[in-house]
Design a protein around this motif. Structure first.
Motif, short mmCIF file in Angstrom:
data_model
loop_
_atom_site.label_atom_id
_atom_site.label_comp_id
_atom_site.label_asym_id
_atom_site.label_seq_id
_atom_site.Cartn_x
_atom_site.Cartn_y
_atom_site.Cartn_z
N VAL A 166 -7.41 37.35 -3.16
CA VAL A 166 -7.50 38.72 -3.69
C VAL A 166 -7.58 38.62 -5.21
O VAL A 166 -6.71 38.03 -5.85
N GLY A 167 -8.67 39.18 -5.76
CA GLY A 167 -8.81 39.24 -7.22
C GLY A 167 -8.61 40.68 -7.66
O GLY A 167 -9.10 41.60 -7.00
N MET A 168 -7.87 40.87 -8.75
CA MET A 168 -7.71 42.22 -9.29
C MET A 168 -8.21 42.19 -10.72
O MET A 168 -7.75 41.39 -11.53
N SER A 169 -9.20 43.06 -11.02
CA SER A 169 -9.75 43.10 -12.38
C SER A 169 -9.50 44.47 -12.98
O SER A 169 -8.95 45.37 -12.33
N GLY A 170 -9.93 44.62 -14.24
CA GLY A 170 -9.49 45.77 -15.04
C GLY A 170 -10.22 47.08 -14.87
O GLY A 170 -10.40 47.79 -15.85
N ALA A 171 -10.63 47.41 -13.66
CA ALA A 171 -11.18 48.76 -13.42
C ALA A 171 -10.04 49.68 -13.03
O ALA A 171 -8.97 49.23 -12.61
N SER A 172 -10.29 50.96 -13.13
CA SER A 172 -9.32 51.93 -12.64
C SER A 172 -9.19 51.75 -11.13
O SER A 172 -10.15 51.34 -10.47
N GLY A 173 -8.01 52.02 -10.60
CA GLY A 173 -7.81 51.88 -9.14
C GLY A 173 -6.75 50.88 -8.76
O GLY A 173 -6.66 50.48 -7.60
N MET A 174 -5.90 50.50 -9.71
CA MET A 174 -4.84 49.53 -9.38
C MET A 174 -3.95 50.01 -8.22
O MET A 174 -3.57 49.20 -7.37
N PRO A 175 -3.61 51.33 -8.13
CA PRO A 175 -2.78 51.74 -7.00
C PRO A 175 -3.44 51.44 -5.64
O PRO A 175 -2.74 51.15 -4.67
N VAL A 176 -4.76 51.49 -5.60
CA VAL A 176 -5.46 51.18 -4.34
C VAL A 176 -5.35 49.67 -4.06
O VAL A 176 -5.13 49.25 -2.92
N GLY A 177 -5.45 48.88 -5.11
CA GLY A 177 -5.28 47.43 -4.96
C GLY A 177 -3.89 47.09 -4.46
O GLY A 177 -3.72 46.23 -3.58
N ILE A 178 -2.90 47.77 -5.01
CA ILE A 178 -1.51 47.50 -4.61
C ILE A 178 -1.32 47.90 -3.14
O ILE A 178 -0.70 47.17 -2.35
N LEU A 179 -1.89 49.04 -2.78
CA LEU A 179 -1.80 49.49 -1.37
C LEU A 179 -2.44 48.45 -0.44
O LEU A 179 -1.92 48.17 0.65
N MET A 180 -3.55 47.86 -0.90
CA MET A 180 -4.19 46.85 -0.06
C MET A 180 -3.33 45.60 0.08
O MET A 180 -3.24 45.02 1.17
N LEU A 181 -2.68 45.21 -1.00
CA LEU A 181 -1.78 44.04 -0.91
C LEU A 181 -0.66 44.32 0.10
O LEU A 181 -0.31 43.46 0.92
N HIS A 182 -0.10 45.55 0.05
CA HIS A 182 0.95 45.93 1.00
C HIS A 182 0.41 45.87 2.44
O HIS A 182 1.06 45.33 3.34
N ALA A 183 -0.79 46.44 2.64
CA ALA A 183 -1.36 46.48 3.99
C ALA A 183 -1.63 45.06 4.51
O ALA A 183 -1.35 44.75 5.68
N SER A 207 -8.31 50.55 4.69
CA SER A 207 -8.52 50.19 6.11
C SER A 207 -9.98 49.80 6.35
O SER A 207 -10.26 48.90 7.14
N ARG A 208 -10.92 50.45 5.63
CA ARG A 208 -12.34 50.08 5.78
C ARG A 208 -12.58 48.65 5.27
O ARG A 208 -13.31 47.87 5.88
N VAL A 209 -11.95 48.33 4.15
CA VAL A 209 -12.14 46.99 3.57
C VAL A 209 -11.54 45.93 4.49
O VAL A 209 -12.18 44.92 4.81
N LEU A 210 -10.31 46.18 4.97
CA LEU A 210 -9.65 45.16 5.79
C LEU A 210 -10.31 45.02 7.16
O LEU A 210 -10.38 43.92 7.72
N SER A 211 -10.83 46.13 7.67
CA SER A 211 -11.55 46.08 8.94
C SER A 211 -12.76 45.15 8.82
O SER A 211 -13.12 44.42 9.75
N ASN A 212 -13.35 45.12 7.62
CA ASN A 212 -14.47 44.23 7.35
C ASN A 212 -14.06 42.76 7.45
O ASN A 212 -14.90 41.88 7.66
N PHE A 213 -12.77 42.50 7.30
CA PHE A 213 -12.23 41.14 7.43
C PHE A 213 -11.58 40.93 8.80
O PHE A 213 -10.84 39.97 9.00
N GLY A 214 -11.80 41.88 9.71
CA GLY A 214 -11.24 41.76 11.06
C GLY A 214 -9.76 42.07 11.12
O GLY A 214 -9.07 41.67 12.07
N ILE A 215 -9.23 42.77 10.11
CA ILE A 215 -7.82 43.14 10.11
C ILE A 215 -7.73 44.65 10.24
O ILE A 215 -8.18 45.39 9.36
#
Ligand SMILES: Cc1cc2nc3c(=O)[nH]c(=O)nc-3n(C[C@H](O)[C@H](O)[C@H](O)COP(=O)(O)O)c2cc1C
Length: 195
Positions: A13-30, A175-183
């Motif tokens: 998982v790479g996190m870069s400096g665009a807006s949307g960090m809360p979504v990134g954090i939510l994905m790490l939790h998921a 959920s759309r992103v993780l579903s793409n990885f079969g999760i």
């Protein structure tokens, strides 16, 4: 960690400096809650700035969600090599600068190098891109990568899933992103079709 855990997918998982960090954090939790991923995390310096701007979370809270954390300046980190087995990589959020680096093969930090390696090894790469509006340069960079199979997931709003909060909307994208990885994420309100 010696080899990919057979029960868990090893995901960078790479996190870069665009807006949307809360979504990134939510994905790490998921990912962590799914119990199906071994998370290898690399965070750019600009992402650390946006984290401060957009979230009350401290960097250590973020790091605690990962199995392994890498310094973005450590160009020799394990994820810099194709010999490091893994299922693929998600960049969330993905800035236009990081997008440009990946699209041009300009791998001058560990996040960019890991993405470059993901591509050269033919592994799954998903970019949760965020900018508004987008220039022709941004769009061309996305098109170049989409043409070689990279998943481009714009960090956009959705309404058809009837979100009640920003977190609902963010969770839908995650959920759309993780579903793409079969999760599959429990509670995901997938489209059931019009009756
Ligand atoms: C609060 C804040 C929000 C930003 N939002 C975006 C954004 O949504 N998209 C983007 O491409 N860059 C955004 N930037 C600019 C990037 O952080 C900047 O281009 C940086 O150099 C990206 O570096 P990185 O890709 O190595 O993380 C933002 C910067 C700040 C401080």
């Amino acid at each position: 960690m010696k080899a990919e855990d057979t029960q868990r997918k090893r995901i960078i998982v790479g996190m870069s400096g665009a807006s949307g960090m809360p979504v990134g954090i939510l994905m790490l939790h998921a990912l962590r809650n799914s119990g199906k991923a071994e998370i290898h995390l690399v965070v750019t310096d600009a992402a650390k700035t946006t984290l401060q701007c957009e979230s009350e979370f401290d960097l250590n809270v973020l790091y605690a969600l990962a199995d392994q954390v890498y310094d973005v300046r450590n160009i020799g980190g394990a994820i810099a090599s194709g010999s490091f087995p893994c299922s693929g990589m998600i960049v969330i959020p993905c800035s236009m600068k990081t997008l440009a680096g990946i699209a041009s093969g300009y791998a001058d930090n560990l996040l960019l190098r890991a993405a470059d390696v993901t591509l050269k090894e033919g592994r799954r790469l998903v970019l949760v891109v965020r900018e508004c509006p987008m220039s022709a340069i941004h769009l061309r960079n996305m098109a170049r990568l989409a043409e070689i199979g990279v998943g481009i997931f714009p960090l956009v709003m959705t309404f058809y899933n009837k979100p009640e909060t920003i977190e609902d909307m963010s969770a839908h994208l995650v959920s759309r992103v993780l579903s793409n990885f079969g999760i599959e994420v429990p509670g995901n309100r997938s489209w059931k079709g019009l009756s």
